[in-house]
Design an enzyme around this catalytic site. Structure first.
Site, PDB file in Angstrom:
ATOM      1  N   GLY A   1     -14.044  -0.987  -4.198  1.00 29.43           N
ATOM      2  CA  GLY A   1     -14.432  -0.002  -3.065  1.00 29.43           C
ATOM      3  C   GLY A   1     -15.038  -0.862  -1.765  1.00 29.43           C
TER       4      GLY A   1
ATOM      5  N   SER B   1      -8.263   0.456   3.561  1.00 25.98           N
ATOM      6  CA  SER B   1      -8.488  -0.284   2.698  1.00 25.98           C
ATOM      7  C   SER B   1      -9.189  -0.838   1.993  1.00 25.98           C
ATOM      8  CB  SER B   1      -7.448  -0.415   1.441  1.00 25.98           C
ATOM      9  OG  SER B   1      -7.737  -1.544   0.389  1.00 25.98           O
TER      10      SER B   1
ATOM     11  N   ARG C   1       0.888  -1.304   0.047  1.00 30.32           N
ATOM     12  CA  ARG C   1       0.473  -0.389   0.228  1.00 30.32           C
ATOM     13  C   ARG C   1       1.379   1.579  -0.053  1.00 30.32           C
ATOM     14  NH1 ARG C   1      -4.197   2.080  -1.372  1.00 30.32           N
ATOM     15  NH2 ARG C   1      -5.803   3.001   0.395  1.00 30.32           N
TER      16      ARG C   1
ATOM     17  N   THR D   1     -10.508  -0.201  -9.270  1.00 30.96           N
ATOM     18  CA  THR D   1      -9.673  -0.784  -8.154  1.00 30.96           C
ATOM     19  C   THR D   1      -9.499  -2.384  -9.300  1.00 30.96           C
ATOM     20  OG1 THR D   1      -9.315  -0.573  -6.574  1.00 30.96           O
ATOM     21  CG2 THR D   1      -8.506  -2.480  -6.576  1.00 30.96           C
TER      22      THR D   1
END
Length: 630
Positions: free
Chosen positions: A516, A494, A158, A435
């Site tokens: 998400g 996240s 991340r 994503t």
């Protein structure tokens, strides 16, 4: 991208106190045999001395409750259904991704004797070229690695906050820049993450794994349907950046599906990485170009920030569900803990007894998700910046069967629980869904579940001049208050939830999704479809999905792929508020592996994608993990 301004909230205390669990601090979990007591395993800094009592959570007081007994696994053990007409069979491995070029490259690596980790690294670099809305070298993500030996590892790459970023600066970025632009970018993690994966678990030279991405960038490729669509969505803001406009447009218009895109600067950047490794990115000429562009445009990432970046090996979050062992991502992901809470809650209310797609089955899922999402933000922060003496017991408690069984208010069979009864109202914004997730299995039984992101589609909507690299906009993932506030070098929370499932020590499922806030719910529903209802992998992935995330207090339903009207009416009768939307929920590119090693891969039709399997043995057996040349 996570909302910045959630109001603080407190979860109502459970009716009975519960014990925090003992756990190890290793960066991996050993061979995944299901724990006899069914309890989950999470990372913690220390263990109690032998013969001592487990640490008691801060909420515990008074006499100890009776020992909690986890539901026993089914007897006989459940057997997964396998593939289906739309699944792809692989007798020697399989790959599924959102983009055809990436899938083909992954299979080619396996055919040449690379292992699943080698293929995953190559796929990640190709996606940076062919699916730049989410694939990246300027963003970050998470990877779950399961070795044929049974070890499971979690790689956290991340992004991190630059050293000069403060909450005030992030607030200003959101208010004035709309969460995009140079000031929204964090320190990228993907290149370092792929480096760690290859160095520790790969078997092929880095240059070999990056070369396909270099070729696609230099020679060009045709935009796929999904890629053209996402580029069109981002174009109004992306076109404001001169470097981005030159790559992704023709004049004033964005490139469209079927048009050819060449990325010469990105090819040279990838060549630099291929020859010099990750340090060429974080300390060499690429870092210099990032630093220069940031200083020129008011961004915060510096050469010093780049030099300081390191990926992290985390202890996977492990729990058992109906005879299966599930390993998912721990904090800073909130996805794994939400997934664990959902599945463990469903098991304890025996939701699997309700028929597939019945009002009762969906009601139980909504109520489990509502509670999981209300609590997940309590541990949704970088664990390296949280006091372990409070963070680790809290994390352990949230996924403890005893706590979940005694949690108040309880789930009612015929009535929805108002979300406001679980916790004080919080922020109503949602995490950006752009994503991507891919899954890989090789012939030896090594497996990778990997989710990468630019945060929003095309991230910050800027390209570092001379590099071809789109930067992510991850700084908007920090919160104004609570455990997810910004600090130098800190990772933002996240929902990404790459997950690997085993049964009796054998690989069974490789799961994950983009989307998400919807990610944990998507993974949970696919897992439930496979285990509880024994759907084939293609049916489990394409099946209708719903979503509830505590706040706002409503149930999202895929309008074009909804359950029967009678079922929706049943949910309304129970007090649920439905919101039928045209937007699909998730994109689950997943793999099922039978006990004999046959893999079945499914590409979720929600974003297109492609799955491929190996029908013949590779040129040589998959490379031994950890044998990659320096």
């Amino acid at each position: 991208m996570l909302p910045l301004r959630p109001r603080p909230f407190s979860v109502l205390p459970c009716a009975a106190a519960c014990l925090a669990m003992l756990v190890s601090c290793d960066s991996h979990v050993p061979a995944p045999d299901t724990p006899a007591d069914g309890k989950p395993v999470v990372g913690a800094p220390e263990m109690s001395a032998p013969g001592t009592e487990p640490t008691v959570s801060a909420a515990a007081s008074g006499p100890k409750p009776p020992a909690y007994q986890a539901p026993p696994p089914p007897d006989p053990p459940l057997v997964l259904a396998g593939g289906g007409k739309r699944a792809v069979k692989g007798t020697h491995g399989a790959v599924t991704t959102v983009e055809a070029n990436a899938t083909r490259v992954g299979v080619q690596v396996l055919e040449k004797g690379g292992n699943a980790i080698d293929a995953a690294v190559a796929i990640a670099y190709v996606l940076a070229v062919t699916h730049p809305s989410a694939g990246n070298i300027g963003g970050g993500g998470f990877m779950m690695v399961r070795l044929a030996s049974g070890e499971v590892h979690a790689i956290d790459f991340r992004e991190t906050a630059p050293k000069t970023v403060t909450t005030e600066r992030v607030l200003t970025m959101l208010d004035k820049d709309g969460a995009i632009g140079w000031r929204s970018a964090g320190v990228p993690g993907t290149v370092a993450g792929m480096g760690m994966a290859r160095d520790r678990f790969g078997s092929r030279p880095l240059a070999e794994l990056v070369q396909p991405a270099i070729d696609l960038a230099r020679k060009g490729h045709k935009l796929g349907a999904r890629q053209g669509l996402s580029l069109g969505w981002a174009w109004p803001k992306l076109s404001a950046d001169p470097a981005a406009r030159a790559i992704f447009g023709r004049g004033k218009k964005a490139l469209a599906q079927g048009e050819r895109i060449e990325q010469k600067d990105l090819a040279r950047t990838l060549e630099t990485i291929a020859s010099g490794g990750e340090r060429a990115f974080y300390e060499g000429p690429i870092a210099g170009k990032i630093d220069e562009a940031m200083r020129k445009n008011g961004g915060y990432v510096t050469a010093e920030d780049l030099r300081a970046y390191r990926p992290k090996l985390r202890t996977p979050l492990r729990f058992s569900y109906r005879g299966f062992t599930v390993d998912s991502m721990p904090p800073p992901s909130m996805g794994g803990v939400a997934l664990a809470e959902i599945m463990l809650t469903l098991e304890r209310v025996r939701a699997h007894d309700a028929p597939l797609d019945s009002g009762m089955a969906l009601h139980f899922f909504i109520e489990a998700a509502r509670r999981a999402y209300a609590e997940r933000r309590l541990v949704g922060g970088d664990p390296d910046f949280l006091p372990p003496e409070t963070h680790n017991p809290l994390l352990a408690r949230l996924v403890d069967g005893g706590y979940l069984a005694a949690r108040q208010p309880p789930i009612e069979r015929d009535k929805a629980t108002p979300s406001a009864d679980l916790a004080a109202a919080g922020d109503k914004h949602t995490e950006s869904p752009e994503t991507t997730h891919f899954s890989v299995v090789d012939a030896a039984g090594n497996a990778v579940a990997c989710t990468v992101t630019q945060s929003a589609g095309y991230g910050a909507k800027v390209v570092v001049p001379g590099t071809g690299m789109v930067l992510g906009n991850a700084l908007g993932g920090f919160s104004e208050t609570g455990v997810n506030t910004v600090a130098p070098g800190k990772r933002m929370a996240s929902s990404m939830s790459p997950t690997i499932v085993t049964q009796n020590g054998k690989l069974a499922l490789v799961l994950g999704s983009p989307g998400g806030d919807t990610i944990p719910n998507t993974v949970a529903q696919v897992l439930r479809n496979l285990v509880d209802y024994r759907l084939t992998i293609d049916a489990a992935v394409t099946h209708p999905r719903i979503h509830h995330q505590w706040m706002p207090d409503k149930v999202r339903v895929e309008k074009q792929n909804a359950p029967p009207k009678s079922v929706l009416d049943d949910l309304v009768r129970r007090g649920h508020v439905l919101d039928l939307e045209n937007t699909p929920i998730g994109d689950a590119n997943d793999i099922l592996v039978e006990a004999n090693g046959t893999a079945w891969a499914a590409a979720d039709g929600r974003e297109g994608g492609k799955a491929l399997g190996l029908a013949v043995a590779p040129a040589s057996p998959p490379g031994i993990p950890g044998s990659a040349p320096a």
